[in-house]
Design an enzyme around this catalytic site. Structure first.
Site, mmCIF file in Angstrom:
data_model
loop_
_atom_site.group_PDB
_atom_site.id
_atom_site.type_symbol
_atom_site.label_atom_id
_atom_site.label_comp_id
_atom_site.label_asym_id
_atom_site.label_seq_id
_atom_site.Cartn_x
_atom_site.Cartn_y
_atom_site.Cartn_z
ATOM 1 N N PRO A 1 0.853 -1.196 0.000
ATOM 2 C CA PRO A 1 0.000 0.000 0.000
ATOM 3 C C PRO A 1 0.891 1.249 0.000
ATOM 4 O O PRO A 1 1.614 1.501 0.960
ATOM 5 C CB PRO A 1 -0.795 -0.113 1.309
ATOM 6 C CG PRO A 1 -0.054 -1.103 2.150
ATOM 7 C CD PRO A 1 0.878 -1.897 1.301
ATOM 8 N N ASP B 1 5.957 2.680 2.054
ATOM 9 C CA ASP B 1 5.147 1.486 2.336
ATOM 10 C C ASP B 1 4.338 1.758 3.599
ATOM 11 O O ASP B 1 4.882 1.782 4.705
ATOM 12 C CB ASP B 1 6.109 0.292 2.533
ATOM 13 C CG ASP B 1 5.360 -1.012 2.767
ATOM 14 O OD1 ASP B 1 4.171 -0.954 3.140
ATOM 15 O OD2 ASP B 1 5.983 -2.075 2.597
ATOM 16 N N HIS B 2 3.050 1.960 3.428
ATOM 17 C CA HIS B 2 2.223 2.404 4.556
ATOM 18 C C HIS B 2 1.961 1.287 5.569
ATOM 19 O O HIS B 2 1.368 1.518 6.616
ATOM 20 C CB HIS B 2 0.899 2.984 4.034
ATOM 21 C CG HIS B 2 0.411 4.142 4.848
ATOM 22 N ND1 HIS B 2 0.890 4.430 6.109
ATOM 23 C CD2 HIS B 2 -0.517 5.092 4.595
ATOM 24 C CE1 HIS B 2 0.287 5.496 6.591
ATOM 25 N NE2 HIS B 2 -0.571 5.924 5.689
ATOM 26 N N ARG B 3 2.426 0.078 5.275
ATOM 27 C CA ARG B 3 2.282 -0.991 6.269
ATOM 28 C C ARG B 3 3.245 -0.753 7.431
ATOM 29 O O ARG B 3 2.987 -1.156 8.549
ATOM 30 C CB ARG B 3 2.581 -2.363 5.631
ATOM 31 C CG ARG B 3 1.549 -2.781 4.595
ATOM 32 C CD ARG B 3 1.987 -4.017 3.864
ATOM 33 N NE ARG B 3 3.303 -3.853 3.223
ATOM 34 C CZ ARG B 3 3.907 -4.795 2.522
ATOM 35 N NH1 ARG B 3 3.335 -5.977 2.372
ATOM 36 N NH2 ARG B 3 5.070 -4.573 1.964
#
Ligand code: COA
Length: 382
Positions: free
Chosen positions: A173, A351-353
């Site tokens: 994401p 990387d929004h994780r």
């Protein structure tokens, strides 16, 4: 009226050219409908005649002229709207009675006048006939072009590798963050030392070595941006080395070699290594180790053009920045005075994780500080 082909007193025959007139759309020759003698021409060259006005008076011969013998004064006017193309048996468009305006209309609709039944006197085709005909459904003749075969090229080499890595990046994401940096001081600095660096070290100095080095210093403060998610997605691995990948556009495809251990390098070292990687990339001479082990990436799309981009993370890395073109733009300084600034927009993807937006923004602010005030950067160089 642009030309007369007959004089007063001339004996003329049916279909003989009388004159040539020019409308706003076309030039047309007007022919006679009768045998006879021209009695009067109504217009001089260059004069304007309205549609429907008389062009010539004629004394008509033949059947009518027998009557005319008695009535010698019987003179037949040839008006503008009688732009006559003689009715001849063969049904070509030219042989059909119609005014130039109507002929033009037929041309606009791509119609052949001889295909149209004229509703006027003597079968003259009128505007209404054209409109009626144009509204009727007609057979459509399909236009065929020779079939050209599509070229099929198997995906291999660099392109295939790009496909693989971009497919796996689809699982990430992406969080996007953009800002603009004022690189005016950096532009001046590079301008001041570029020639000297070339002269004394033989190194071409672009903006990239400064940016790569500044990224490394900023990564020291925000090491999570130099981390990687393990394959089970259970741990974050903080990488010791700042192996900063730089996207290189080559005739063979897009490559992403990395400058290894930038944290231990000077700006000059980075410049030297970047030049080697660039050269090797262009000549398809990059080694697998040049390509492997990147920990963070930059894409200088601005060297080609553009302001913003949406860069795609190169897994297992967690962030990438795309640099836009440095442009001279008007900006205000702290005192509100207008100045000429060298502005570069930067587009980040993270990387929004594992990366919060705030971390990306703080990292970008720090980098901005270094690049807007290169002297600040000096303080952090080892
Ligand atoms: N804005 C304005 N000028 C720029 C610039 C930018 N963002 N980036 C480079 N330039 C200037 C350089 O300073 C240099 O100027 P100079 O001739 O006065 O010295 C000139 O453009 C050429 O620079 P270049 O040879 O491209 O060197 P570089 O170190 O700036 O960039 C690469 C090297 C490999 C990054 C670059 O050539 C490249 O391939 N960029 C494309 C990357 C790409 O395709 N990304 C898309 C990935 S999807």
């Amino acid at each position: 009226m642009i030309e007369w082909f007959v004089n007063e007193g001339d004996h003329i025959t049916q279909f003989q050219d009388l004159c040539e007139v020019q409308s706003d759309k076309s030039t047309v020759k007007i022919t006679s409908r009768y045998d006879g003698v021209i009695k009067k021409r109504y217009y001089e060259l260059g004069e304007f005649a309205q549609v429907g006005q008389t062009l010539v008076d004629m004394e008509i011969e033949g059947e009518e002229s027998n009557e005319a013998d008695e009535e010698i004064s019987t003179e037949q006017p040839t008006p503008m709207e009688d732009v006559i193309d003689p009715p001849v048996p063969s049904q070509s468009s030219q042989s059909v009675l119609a005014t130039p305006a109507v002929r033009n209309l037929a041309k606009q609709y791509g119609l052949n006048l001889s295909d149209i039944k004229g509703g006027g006197k003597d079968g003259r085709v009128l505007k209404e006939d054209i409109m009626q005909h144009a509204e009727q459904p007609h057979d459509v003749i399909p236009i065929t072009t020779p079939a050209l075969e599509d070229r099929v090229e198997p995906l291999k080499g660099i392109r295939k590798a790009m496909l693989r890595s971009m497919k796996s990046s689809l699982n990430i994401p992406h969080f996007g963050y953009n800002d603009e940096y004022d690189l005016t001081e950096l532009v001046l600095l590079r301008k001041r030392i570029k020639k000297e660096v070339k002269h004394s070290h033989g190194i071409k100095l672009s903006y990239m070595p400064f940016i790569v080095k500044a990224v490394s210093v900023a990564l020291s403060k925000y090491p999570i941006l130099n981390s990687q998610l393990d394959s089970n997605h259970e741990n974050l691995i903080y990488k010791t080395n700042h192996n900063i990948g730089v996207a290189v556009d080559t005739p063979h495809g897009l490559l992403l070699p990395s400058v290894k251990s930038v944290q231990n390098m000077s700006v000059l070292d980075v410049a030297n290594e970047l030049n080697r990687l660039h050269e090797a990339g262009l000549n398809n001479k990059l080694s697998p180790s040049d390509i492997a082990d990147g920990t963070f990436s930059l894409s200088n799309i601005g060297s080609i053009g553009g302001t913003y981009a949406s860069p795609v993370i190169f897994p297992p890395q967690v962030a990438i920045g795309a640099l836009g073109k440095i442009q001279v733009l008007p900006r205000f300084d702290r005192n509100g005075d207008l100045l000429k600034a060298h502005i570069m927009c930067i587009s980040w993807s993270a990387d929004h994780r594992v990366i919060e937006g705030a971390t990306m923004a703080r990292f970008s602010n720090l980098l901005k500080d270094f690049l807007e005030n290169p002297s600040q950067l000096l303080l952090h160089l080892k």
